[in-house]
Design an enzyme around this catalytic site. Structure first.
Site, PDB file in Angstrom:
ATOM      1  N   TYR A  86       0.854  -1.182   0.000  1.00 37.88           N
ATOM      2  CA  TYR A  86       0.000   0.000   0.000  1.00 37.88           C
ATOM      3  C   TYR A  86       0.894   1.237   0.000  1.00 37.88           C
ATOM      4  O   TYR A  86       1.730   1.406   0.889  1.00 37.88           O
ATOM      5  CB  TYR A  86      -0.933   0.035   1.211  1.00 37.88           C
ATOM      6  CG  TYR A  86      -1.942   1.164   1.088  1.00 37.88           C
ATOM      7  CD1 TYR A  86      -3.143   0.957   0.411  1.00 37.88           C
ATOM      8  CD2 TYR A  86      -1.673   2.428   1.586  1.00 37.88           C
ATOM      9  CE1 TYR A  86      -4.064   1.985   0.247  1.00 37.88           C
ATOM     10  CE2 TYR A  86      -2.583   3.466   1.433  1.00 37.88           C
ATOM     11  CZ  TYR A  86      -3.778   3.242   0.765  1.00 37.88           C
ATOM     12  OH  TYR A  86      -4.670   4.277   0.594  1.00 37.88           O
ATOM     13  N   GLN A 142     -10.784  -0.181   1.266  1.00 38.31           N
ATOM     14  CA  GLN A 142     -11.217  -1.106   0.221  1.00 38.31           C
ATOM     15  C   GLN A 142     -10.030  -1.738  -0.494  1.00 38.31           C
ATOM     16  O   GLN A 142     -10.082  -2.904  -0.910  1.00 38.31           O
ATOM     17  CB  GLN A 142     -12.154  -0.413  -0.780  1.00 38.31           C
ATOM     18  CG  GLN A 142     -11.550   0.707  -1.610  1.00 38.31           C
ATOM     19  CD  GLN A 142     -11.674   2.070  -0.943  1.00 38.31           C
ATOM     20  OE1 GLN A 142     -11.755   2.164   0.279  1.00 38.31           O
ATOM     21  NE2 GLN A 142     -11.706   3.117  -1.749  1.00 38.31           N
ATOM     22  N   ASN A 165      -2.932   6.078   6.436  1.00 37.04           N
ATOM     23  CA  ASN A 165      -3.586   6.908   7.450  1.00 37.04           C
ATOM     24  C   ASN A 165      -4.291   6.016   8.470  1.00 37.04           C
ATOM     25  O   ASN A 165      -4.192   4.783   8.438  1.00 37.04           O
ATOM     26  CB  ASN A 165      -4.553   7.900   6.793  1.00 37.04           C
ATOM     27  CG  ASN A 165      -5.652   7.198   6.002  1.00 37.04           C
ATOM     28  OD1 ASN A 165      -5.986   6.038   6.250  1.00 37.04           O
ATOM     29  ND2 ASN A 165      -6.228   7.917   5.043  1.00 37.04           N
ATOM     30  N   SER A 188       2.172   9.634  11.107  1.00 44.18           N
ATOM     31  CA  SER A 188       3.588   9.838  11.376  1.00 44.18           C
ATOM     32  C   SER A 188       3.849  10.445  12.757  1.00 44.18           C
ATOM     33  O   SER A 188       2.993  11.117  13.330  1.00 44.18           O
ATOM     34  CB  SER A 188       4.192  10.756  10.307  1.00 44.18           C
ATOM     35  OG  SER A 188       4.103  10.153   9.036  1.00 44.18           O
ATOM     36  N   GLN A 210       7.917  16.858   9.535  1.00 46.12           N
ATOM     37  CA  GLN A 210       7.056  15.716   9.785  1.00 46.12           C
ATOM     38  C   GLN A 210       5.588  16.121   9.727  1.00 46.12           C
ATOM     39  O   GLN A 210       4.724  15.326   9.318  1.00 46.12           O
ATOM     40  CB  GLN A 210       7.383  15.095  11.141  1.00 46.12           C
ATOM     41  CG  GLN A 210       7.065  13.625  11.253  1.00 46.12           C
ATOM     42  CD  GLN A 210       7.879  12.768  10.307  1.00 46.12           C
ATOM     43  OE1 GLN A 210       7.403  11.740   9.849  1.00 46.12           O
ATOM     44  NE2 GLN A 210       9.092  13.186   9.994  1.00 46.12           N
ATOM     45  N   HIS A 213       3.032  15.562   6.790  1.00 45.72           N
ATOM     46  CA  HIS A 213       2.305  14.319   6.529  1.00 45.72           C
ATOM     47  C   HIS A 213       0.826  14.433   6.861  1.00 45.72           C
ATOM     48  O   HIS A 213       0.045  13.571   6.454  1.00 45.72           O
ATOM     49  CB  HIS A 213       2.926  13.173   7.329  1.00 45.72           C
ATOM     50  CG  HIS A 213       4.229  12.705   6.773  1.00 45.72           C
ATOM     51  ND1 HIS A 213       4.325  11.979   5.615  1.00 45.72           N
ATOM     52  CD2 HIS A 213       5.500  12.879   7.215  1.00 45.72           C
ATOM     53  CE1 HIS A 213       5.591  11.709   5.360  1.00 45.72           C
ATOM     54  NE2 HIS A 213       6.331  12.242   6.314  1.00 45.72           N
ATOM     55  N   GLU A 241       8.000   6.788  16.370  1.00 42.77           N
ATOM     56  CA  GLU A 241       8.419   6.312  15.044  1.00 42.77           C
ATOM     57  C   GLU A 241       9.824   6.843  14.715  1.00 42.77           C
ATOM     58  O   GLU A 241      10.723   6.084  14.348  1.00 42.77           O
ATOM     59  CB  GLU A 241       7.414   6.793  13.998  1.00 42.77           C
ATOM     60  CG  GLU A 241       7.778   6.420  12.572  1.00 42.77           C
ATOM     61  CD  GLU A 241       6.854   7.063  11.562  1.00 42.77           C
ATOM     62  OE1 GLU A 241       6.807   6.562  10.430  1.00 42.77           O
ATOM     63  OE2 GLU A 241       6.182   8.060  11.893  1.00 42.77           O
ATOM     64  N   HIS A 242      10.000   8.151  14.818  1.00 40.72           N
ATOM     65  CA  HIS A 242      11.296   8.792  14.594  1.00 40.72           C
ATOM     66  C   HIS A 242      11.748   9.485  15.871  1.00 40.72           C
ATOM     67  O   HIS A 242      10.965  10.208  16.484  1.00 40.72           O
ATOM     68  CB  HIS A 242      11.223   9.862  13.490  1.00 40.72           C
ATOM     69  CG  HIS A 242      10.667   9.381  12.186  1.00 40.72           C
ATOM     70  ND1 HIS A 242       9.348   9.556  11.840  1.00 40.72           N
ATOM     71  CD2 HIS A 242      11.264   8.741  11.152  1.00 40.72           C
ATOM     72  CE1 HIS A 242       9.152   9.049  10.632  1.00 40.72           C
ATOM     73  NE2 HIS A 242      10.293   8.545  10.194  1.00 40.72           N
ATOM     74  N   ASP A 275      14.194   9.529   5.053  1.00 42.61           N
ATOM     75  CA  ASP A 275      12.999   9.333   4.231  1.00 42.61           C
ATOM     76  C   ASP A 275      13.342   9.143   2.760  1.00 42.61           C
ATOM     77  O   ASP A 275      12.699   8.358   2.066  1.00 42.61           O
ATOM     78  CB  ASP A 275      12.068  10.542   4.357  1.00 42.61           C
ATOM     79  CG  ASP A 275      11.332  10.590   5.685  1.00 42.61           C
ATOM     80  OD1 ASP A 275      11.266   9.543   6.355  1.00 42.61           O
ATOM     81  OD2 ASP A 275      10.836  11.669   6.042  1.00 42.61           O
ATOM     82  N   GLU A 329       1.771 -35.297  30.304  1.00 46.22           N
ATOM     83  CA  GLU A 329       0.793 -34.407  29.680  1.00 46.22           C
ATOM     84  C   GLU A 329      -0.461 -35.144  29.215  1.00 46.22           C
ATOM     85  O   GLU A 329      -1.371 -34.530  28.653  1.00 46.22           O
ATOM     86  CB  GLU A 329       1.440 -33.675  28.496  1.00 46.22           C
ATOM     87  CG  GLU A 329       2.512 -32.683  28.931  1.00 46.22           C
ATOM     88  CD  GLU A 329       3.033 -31.835  27.788  1.00 46.22           C
ATOM     89  OE1 GLU A 329       2.620 -32.065  26.624  1.00 46.22           O
ATOM     90  OE2 GLU A 329       3.844 -30.929  28.056  1.00 46.22           O
ATOM     91  N   HIS A 334       1.056 -39.749  21.391  1.00 45.78           N
ATOM     92  CA  HIS A 334       2.378 -39.202  21.080  1.00 45.78           C
ATOM     93  C   HIS A 334       3.453 -40.240  21.362  1.00 45.78           C
ATOM     94  O   HIS A 334       4.377 -40.429  20.571  1.00 45.78           O
ATOM     95  CB  HIS A 334       2.641 -37.929  21.906  1.00 45.78           C
ATOM     96  CG  HIS A 334       1.984 -36.704  21.358  1.00 45.78           C
ATOM     97  ND1 HIS A 334       0.622 -36.547  21.309  1.00 45.78           N
ATOM     98  CD2 HIS A 334       2.522 -35.563  20.840  1.00 45.78           C
ATOM     99  CE1 HIS A 334       0.339 -35.361  20.793  1.00 45.78           C
ATOM    100  NE2 HIS A 334       1.476 -34.734  20.495  1.00 45.78           N
TER     101      HIS A 334
END
Length: 340
Positions: A86, A142, A165, A188, A210, A213, A241-242, A275, A329, A334
């Protein structure tokens, strides 16, 4: 309408729902994106080369070990077969950050979804990178649903990567029970740790950059004010994030940071350089996820497969262990399975 409603509708009605939601939300029908002029080709290829070289170094090694005579384990890394990327509106650099590592990993099929506005430049970038076979002018929840569940026009993918977003990230989290995702990446965030001897103007420029964004960007300065430990504790709690470290002791503080997607050390280490140019991946965890996960890397497009080999004598050697644990167990089948 809700993100959940959109995702569920596309998963149930396929192309018909995809068309209806795309017309309603973007005033456009889902079509293959057509490349258009205007792409800064040289800059994009320079970025792609840096990203490629950095991610090539990240290939995890295959390992094997004979645990005991006749019992051998192997762990090998293989590329994913298909990945959906994406790309937010017009962000050709994000395409590079996702597509190039996928190519390095050896992913066979790469599908790109991007909102109609700006899709021409994204398609041109994809063509330049050699991933222009499936680039669609489809955005929003979508698009995520189409990648996750497939439609008559879109075969589903094995993993979805890329930032978005709040609505796109909500959609990624909703489908994560049915398809792998990388991480929630967006909105961001940037946090600047500012020492008394640092240039506040540099910090303000980082916040302004920043903020481009969008209005939901998190921009914050943490002043040291003589208490480095308190400042570090605040940053660790934020897990941004940064993170930009400014001040004479920036280099000394860098190794102490645990919770951040990417750390930029000193006045010359601009986040914008990361970036667009350094090759470090800018698809990074947001919303506090940096406490537990890192940013996109080569391993994001691969998976480990474990192989186990036992000989007759190896099976006999481990039989007592299996029988003892199976008994405690309550798993008698087994233990019985050890008899060959």
């Amino acid at each position: 309408m809700s993100v959940e409603q959109i995702v569920r509708d596309v998963s149930e009605r396929g192309d018909a729902a995809l068309w209806e939601w795309s017309l309603l939300l973007d005033d456009a029908v889902p079509v293959r994106a057509q490349p258009r002029a205007g792409l800064p080709t040289e800059a994009l290829l320079t970025l792609a080369d840096s990203v490629r070289r950095w991610h090539e170094l990240q290939r995890p090694p295959d390992v094997s070990l004979e645990i005991t005579p006749g019992v051998e384990l192997e762990r090998r890394w293989v590329p994913l077969r298909s990945v959906g990327i994406y790309v937010p509106r017009g962000l050709v650099s994000t395409l590079v950050m996702c597509a190039v590592p996928a190519q390095v990993a050896g992913v066979e099929r790469i599908v790109v979804m991007t909102p109609p506005e700006g899709s021409g430049l994204v398609a041109a970038a994809a063509e330049l990178l050699g991933v222009g076979q499936e680039v669609w002018a489809v955005g929003g929840p979508q698009a995520i649903a189409a990648l996750a569940y497939g439609t008559d026009s879109h075969a589903r993918v094995d993993k979805i990567v890329g930032p978005g977003n709040a609505y796109v990230n909500e959609a990624k989290l909703l489908v994560s029970g049915d398809v792998a995702i990388d991480l929630p990446a967006g909105p961001s965030e940037v946090v600047v740790l500012l020492a008394a001897d640092a240039d506040r103007q540099v910090a303000e420029r980082e916040l302004a950059a920043q903020a481009e964004h969008g209005p939901d960007t998190v921009c914050k300065i943490v002043d040291v004010n003589g208490n480095v430990e308190r400042a570090l504790e605040e940053i660790e709690a934020l897990a941004p994030e940064h993170l930009v470290l400014l001040g004479a002791d920036a280099e000394g503080l860098a190794p102490r940071v645990r919770n951040a997607g990417a750390v930029f050390v000193g006045p010359w280490s601009a986040v914008a350089a990361g970036d667009y140019a350094t090759g470090g991946n800018h698809v990074l965890p947001t919303g506090g996820w940096a406490r537990a996960v890192g940013g996109l890397g080569l391993e994001s497009f691969m998976k480990p497969v474990t192989v186990q080999r036992l000989t007759r004598s190896g099976l006999a050697r481990v039989r007592p262990v299996v029988e003892a644990l199976a008994a405690v167990e309550g798993m008698p089948a087994h233990a019985e399975a050890m008899n060959r």
